[in-house]
Design an enzyme around this catalytic site. Sequence first.
Site, PDB file in Angstrom:
ATOM      1  N   LEU A 210      42.616  41.092 -38.723  1.00 56.43           N
ATOM      2  CA  LEU A 210      43.842  41.041 -39.518  1.00 56.43           C
ATOM      3  C   LEU A 210      44.786  40.092 -38.809  1.00 56.43           C
ATOM      4  CD1 LEU A 210      44.838  44.706 -40.533  1.00 56.43           C
ATOM      5  CD2 LEU A 210      44.242  42.837 -42.067  1.00 56.43           C
ATOM      6  N   ASP A 211      45.486  39.277 -39.555  1.00 58.10           N
ATOM      7  CA  ASP A 211      46.482  38.385 -38.961  1.00 58.10           C
ATOM      8  C   ASP A 211      47.561  39.208 -38.270  1.00 58.10           C
ATOM      9  OD1 ASP A 211      45.248  36.119 -40.062  1.00 58.10           O
ATOM     10  OD2 ASP A 211      46.383  36.324 -41.921  1.00 58.10           O
TER      11      ASP A 211
END
Length: 181
Positions: free
Chosen positions: A40-41
């Site tokens: 996930l960013d």
Amino acid sequence: MKLILFNKPFNVMCQFSAHPDRPTLADYLHIPNIYPAGRLDADSEGLILLTDDGKLQNRISHPDHKQAKTYLVQVEGIPDKETLERLRNPLDLGDFVTQACTVMHVQTPEWLWERTPPIRHRNNIPTSWLCIILSEGKNRQVRRMTAAVGLPTLRLVRTAIGGFSLETHPLLPGEWQEVNV
């Protein structure tokens, strides 16, 4: 074999190696030899699965296995039926065309935690929530999809991967739980 569910907080890097400016998974998980199955960013929140088993990691993260991933997305603006249809159907993002997916306009879930820091607020621009379920997961795909239809993403929370969900395994940001596979 270990499988860890972790609720990644906003602004945390999805890596164990040190980062010069931001916290990483190492600041929350002190379990040897586990690795994220997918990413996930830093500006996204929510469910990450981690494991110490390479075959399981591949089964979870490899695109060939098509694990459904569910996202709650707070967007700037209110979608109409046509916009929701555009998101559901293959969408040309320039460098690739998305696969068809499930998109619903939803109310703010009661179980969702407040984000720290909160999203920007503009009195004259309403926000709304979408639930988007993808069977693919290209880099920043959800953000690019919503931007392409004129609904910039303000907050992105992954709530489920395959059969694992933050609704059935409630974890606050920074919390984790080991589960049986």
